[in-house]
Design an enzyme around this catalytic site. Structure first.
Site, PDB file in Angstrom:
ATOM      1  N   GLU A 268       0.848  -1.202   0.000  1.00 53.21           N
ATOM      2  CA  GLU A 268       0.000   0.000   0.000  1.00 53.21           C
ATOM      3  C   GLU A 268       0.880   1.246   0.000  1.00 53.21           C
ATOM      4  O   GLU A 268       1.911   1.262   0.669  1.00 53.21           O
ATOM      5  CB  GLU A 268      -0.891  -0.048   1.254  1.00 53.21           C
ATOM      6  CG  GLU A 268      -1.914   1.050   1.358  1.00 53.21           C
ATOM      7  CD  GLU A 268      -2.812   0.890   2.596  1.00 53.21           C
ATOM      8  OE1 GLU A 268      -3.236  -0.236   2.922  1.00 53.21           O
ATOM      9  OE2 GLU A 268      -3.065   1.913   3.243  1.00 53.21           O
TER      10      GLU A 268
ATOM     11  N   ASP B 169       0.252   5.342   0.648  1.00 51.92           N
ATOM     12  CA  ASP B 169      -0.811   6.227   1.138  1.00 51.92           C
ATOM     13  C   ASP B 169      -0.496   7.704   1.115  1.00 51.92           C
ATOM     14  O   ASP B 169       0.606   8.116   1.506  1.00 51.92           O
ATOM     15  CB  ASP B 169      -1.033   5.982   2.651  1.00 51.92           C
ATOM     16  CG  ASP B 169      -1.635   4.638   2.943  1.00 51.92           C
ATOM     17  OD1 ASP B 169      -2.381   4.135   2.116  1.00 51.92           O
ATOM     18  OD2 ASP B 169      -1.351   4.104   4.040  1.00 51.92           O
TER      19      ASP B 169
ATOM     20  N   GLU C 135      -2.926  10.549   2.984  1.00 49.03           N
ATOM     21  CA  GLU C 135      -4.195  10.760   3.672  1.00 49.03           C
ATOM     22  C   GLU C 135      -4.210  12.172   4.238  1.00 49.03           C
ATOM     23  O   GLU C 135      -3.224  12.601   4.835  1.00 49.03           O
ATOM     24  CB  GLU C 135      -4.352   9.774   4.834  1.00 49.03           C
ATOM     25  CG  GLU C 135      -4.547   8.345   4.386  1.00 49.03           C
ATOM     26  CD  GLU C 135      -4.843   7.408   5.555  1.00 49.03           C
ATOM     27  OE1 GLU C 135      -5.733   6.570   5.421  1.00 49.03           O
ATOM     28  OE2 GLU C 135      -4.177   7.532   6.601  1.00 49.03           O
TER      29      GLU C 135
ATOM     30  N   HIS D 280      -0.668  12.846   5.700  1.00 44.74           N
ATOM     31  CA  HIS D 280      -0.046  11.661   6.285  1.00 44.74           C
ATOM     32  C   HIS D 280       0.371  10.742   5.138  1.00 44.74           C
ATOM     33  O   HIS D 280      -0.449  10.437   4.263  1.00 44.74           O
ATOM     34  CB  HIS D 280      -1.120  11.009   7.172  1.00 44.74           C
ATOM     35  CG  HIS D 280      -0.772   9.685   7.751  1.00 44.74           C
ATOM     36  ND1 HIS D 280      -0.294   9.536   9.021  1.00 44.74           N
ATOM     37  CD2 HIS D 280      -0.854   8.432   7.230  1.00 44.74           C
ATOM     38  CE1 HIS D 280      -0.103   8.245   9.275  1.00 44.74           C
ATOM     39  NE2 HIS D 280      -0.422   7.561   8.201  1.00 44.74           N
TER      40      HIS D 280
ATOM     41  N   ASN E 253       2.487   6.995   3.991  1.00 45.87           N
ATOM     42  CA  ASN E 253       2.980   5.732   4.532  1.00 45.87           C
ATOM     43  C   ASN E 253       3.231   4.771   3.367  1.00 45.87           C
ATOM     44  O   ASN E 253       2.670   4.934   2.279  1.00 45.87           O
ATOM     45  CB  ASN E 253       1.954   5.131   5.500  1.00 45.87           C
ATOM     46  CG  ASN E 253       2.548   4.173   6.521  1.00 45.87           C
ATOM     47  OD1 ASN E 253       3.741   3.845   6.472  1.00 45.87           O
ATOM     48  ND2 ASN E 253       1.738   3.712   7.449  1.00 45.87           N
TER      49      ASN E 253
ATOM     50  N   ASN F  77       4.127   1.188   9.208  1.00 47.59           N
ATOM     51  CA  ASN F  77       5.040   1.815  10.182  1.00 47.59           C
ATOM     52  C   ASN F  77       6.132   2.646   9.530  1.00 47.59           C
ATOM     53  O   ASN F  77       7.260   2.686  10.001  1.00 47.59           O
ATOM     54  CB  ASN F  77       5.691   0.769  11.104  1.00 47.59           C
ATOM     55  CG  ASN F  77       4.664  -0.012  11.896  1.00 47.59           C
ATOM     56  OD1 ASN F  77       3.614   0.523  12.231  1.00 47.59           O
ATOM     57  ND2 ASN F  77       4.949  -1.273  12.186  1.00 47.59           N
ATOM     58  N   ARG F  78       5.807   3.278   8.394  1.00 46.53           N
ATOM     59  CA  ARG F  78       6.805   4.124   7.725  1.00 46.53           C
ATOM     60  C   ARG F  78       6.207   5.508   7.471  1.00 46.53           C
ATOM     61  O   ARG F  78       6.274   6.042   6.367  1.00 46.53           O
ATOM     62  CB  ARG F  78       7.219   3.475   6.404  1.00 46.53           C
ATOM     63  CG  ARG F  78       7.844   2.086   6.569  1.00 46.53           C
ATOM     64  CD  ARG F  78       8.461   1.650   5.255  1.00 46.53           C
ATOM     65  NE  ARG F  78       9.115   0.372   5.370  1.00 46.53           N
ATOM     66  CZ  ARG F  78       8.609  -0.775   4.888  1.00 46.53           C
ATOM     67  NH1 ARG F  78       7.459  -0.782   4.262  1.00 46.53           N
ATOM     68  NH2 ARG F  78       9.289  -1.896   5.023  1.00 46.53           N
ATOM     69  N   GLU F  79       5.608   6.071   8.537  1.00 45.58           N
ATOM     70  CA  GLU F  79       4.873   7.316   8.369  1.00 45.58           C
ATOM     71  C   GLU F  79       5.770   8.546   8.296  1.00 45.58           C
ATOM     72  O   GLU F  79       6.736   8.672   9.044  1.00 45.58           O
ATOM     73  CB  GLU F  79       3.918   7.535   9.559  1.00 45.58           C
ATOM     74  CG  GLU F  79       2.901   6.448   9.775  1.00 45.58           C
ATOM     75  CD  GLU F  79       3.381   5.310  10.662  1.00 45.58           C
ATOM     76  OE1 GLU F  79       4.588   5.285  11.013  1.00 45.58           O
ATOM     77  OE2 GLU F  79       2.576   4.445  11.013  1.00 45.58           O
TER      78      GLU F  79
ATOM     79  N   ASP G 290     -11.823   9.442  16.315  1.00 46.78           N
ATOM     80  CA  ASP G 290     -11.098   8.844  17.446  1.00 46.78           C
ATOM     81  C   ASP G 290      -9.620   9.202  17.460  1.00 46.78           C
ATOM     82  O   ASP G 290      -9.002   9.218  18.510  1.00 46.78           O
ATOM     83  CB  ASP G 290     -11.189   7.309  17.398  1.00 46.78           C
ATOM     84  CG  ASP G 290     -12.605   6.829  17.633  1.00 46.78           C
ATOM     85  OD1 ASP G 290     -13.435   7.667  18.064  1.00 46.78           O
ATOM     86  OD2 ASP G 290     -12.881   5.643  17.380  1.00 46.78           O
TER      87      ASP G 290
ATOM     88  N   GLY H 140      -4.742  14.249  17.598  1.00 49.48           N
ATOM     89  CA  GLY H 140      -4.638  13.005  18.352  1.00 49.48           C
ATOM     90  C   GLY H 140      -5.975  12.475  18.877  1.00 49.48           C
ATOM     91  O   GLY H 140      -5.992  11.644  19.784  1.00 49.48           O
TER      92      GLY H 140
ATOM     93  N   ARG I 139       9.921   5.247  19.665  1.00 50.34           N
ATOM     94  CA  ARG I 139       9.015   4.246  19.108  1.00 50.34           C
ATOM     95  C   ARG I 139       9.746   2.969  18.728  1.00 50.34           C
ATOM     96  O   ARG I 139       9.171   1.894  18.703  1.00 50.34           O
ATOM     97  CB  ARG I 139       8.337   4.855  17.884  1.00 50.34           C
ATOM     98  CG  ARG I 139       7.377   3.930  17.194  1.00 50.34           C
ATOM     99  CD  ARG I 139       6.752   4.692  16.044  1.00 50.34           C
ATOM    100  NE  ARG I 139       5.946   3.836  15.212  1.00 50.34           N
ATOM    101  CZ  ARG I 139       5.534   4.179  14.003  1.00 50.34           C
ATOM    102  NH1 ARG I 139       5.877   5.360  13.503  1.00 50.34           N
ATOM    103  NH2 ARG I 139       4.802   3.350  13.302  1.00 50.34           N
TER     104      ARG I 139
HETATM  105  C1  LIG Z   1      -4.393  20.626  13.561  1.00 48.45           C
HETATM  106  O1  LIG Z   1      -3.929  21.809  14.153  1.00 48.45           O
HETATM  107  C2  LIG Z   1      -3.010  21.639  15.219  1.00 48.45           C
HETATM  108  C3  LIG Z   1      -2.718  22.992  15.827  1.00 48.45           C
HETATM  109  O2  LIG Z   1      -2.209  23.886  14.881  1.00 48.45           O
HETATM  110  C4  LIG Z   1      -1.761  20.925  14.693  1.00 48.45           C
HETATM  111  O3  LIG Z   1      -0.875  20.659  15.767  1.00 48.45           O
HETATM  112  C5  LIG Z   1      -2.162  19.612  14.019  1.00 48.45           C
HETATM  113  O4  LIG Z   1      -1.016  19.023  13.409  1.00 48.45           O
HETATM  114  C6  LIG Z   1      -3.210  19.875  12.955  1.00 48.45           C
HETATM  115  N1  LIG Z   1      -3.607  18.689  12.217  1.00 48.45           N
HETATM  116  C7  LIG Z   1      -4.273  17.665  12.772  1.00 48.45           C
HETATM  117  C8  LIG Z   1      -4.718  16.610  11.832  1.00 48.45           C
HETATM  118  O5  LIG Z   1      -4.523  17.547  13.959  1.00 48.45           O
END
Ligand SMILES: *[C@@H]1O[C@H](CO)[C@@H](O)[C@H](O)[C@H]1NC(C)=O
Length: 280
Positions: free
Chosen positions: A100, A102, A104, A117, A119, A127-129, A193, A198, A269
């Site tokens: 794959e 990617d 994203e 993102h 990968n 695991n190669r992000e 999620d 995060g 990691r």
């Molecule tokens: C969203 O914005 C924050 C604050 O600027 C940033 O740290 C983060 O990388 C951005 N992207 C995502 C997907 O959270």
């Protein structure tokens, strides 16, 4: 020019003409595979939109499978508050040991940057992000995102500028996608999620439906037919393409200023040591 040569040239022009016309057209190149009415082709096959609401996202895939190719797409991402949404643009083979590649796009709150993102999976293992912010607002206009996959390397481009290279180090025992044909896929779905900051910022469903728009699909590849694959007329250009100095300069600029994560620098990691390709 001899008549033989002019005939050959004419044939080539006809073939290339045909090729370009069909490849820019979503109706003949892809199938919308899920999301019911949420995926739609418009403007005579020139544009495709995917949408996402509380019930479902949507997606499409190329009709053909390819063993190597260059895949261009213009995308205008979900505008406004796109937190929790993911617009995916990737190549993938089938099965548990799939390969794959990617790209994203992880949405964010209004005014906060999207995360691109990337990968590479080989034989079911990723695991190669590497992750990037972008140097423009990807929701204001269409921008071109390219995956170039040839036997020597995988190159990721944004608006023609190189942002990442993953080289073939099979001779050093490192996995590289070189045997399994892949399809091009794209989808818009919800991943509140984990996608945005995060997972701390959730999707605001009062803003649904969310929509991403695609245009100028350009696939030049070696399409799989039965057990073999045949490459189209323009394949020689990308089949041997390697990064030249100006590409590497652009990549260094992007990586220095816009890269926000690189698995090759994440020593916490990988306490047993970074993956071997990181030191090649
Ligand atoms: C969203 O914005 C924050 C604050 O600027 C940033 O740290 C983060 O990388 C951005 N992207 C995502 C997907 O959270």
């Amino acid at each position: 020019m001899s008549s033989f040569h002019s005939a050959t040239a004419l044939l080539l022009v006809l073939l290339l003409g045909c090729f370009v016309a069909s490849m820019a057209d979503f109706s003949s190149t892809v199938d919308i595979t899920w999301g019911d009415h949420r995926g739609a082709i418009s403007r005579n096959g020139q544009q495709l939109s995917l949408s996402l609401d509380k019930i479902s996202g949507s997606g499409f895939q190329s009709k053909q499978e390819f063993l190597f190719g260059k895949f261009d797409m213009k995308i205008k991402l979900v505008p406004g508050n796109s937190a929790g949404t993911v617009t995916a643009y990737y190549l993938s083979s089938q099965g548990p040991f799939h390969d794959e590649i990617d790209m994203e796009f992880l949405g964010n709150l209004s005014g906060q940057p999207y995360t691109l993102h990337t990968n590479v999976y080989t034989q079911g293992k990723g695991n190669r992000e590497q992750q990037f912010h972008l140097w423009f607002d990807p929701t204001a206009d269409f921008h071109t995102y390219t995956i170039l996959w040839n036997p020597q390397q995988i190159m990721f481009y944004v608006d023609g500028g190189l942002i990442r290279v993953f080289r073939n180090h099979q001779s050093a025992g490192i996995g590289y996608p070189s045997k399994q044909a892949m399809r091009l896929y794209s989808s818009l779905w919800d991943a509140e999620d984990w996608a945005t900051q995060g997972g701390r910022v959730k999707t605001d469903w009062t803003k649904a439906p969310f929509t991403a728009t695609f245009s100028n699909i350009g696939i030049s590849g070696c399409a799989k037919t039965g057990l073999s694959s045949s490459c189209d007329a323009s394949s020689s250009a990308w089949m041997n393409q390697a990064a030249v100095t100006s590409d590497l300069q652009k990549m260094n600029w992007v990586q220095k200023n816009y890269m926000i994560y690189n698995y090759c620098r994440d020593v916490q990691r990988f306490p047993q040591g970074l993956p071997p390709e990181c030191s090649l």
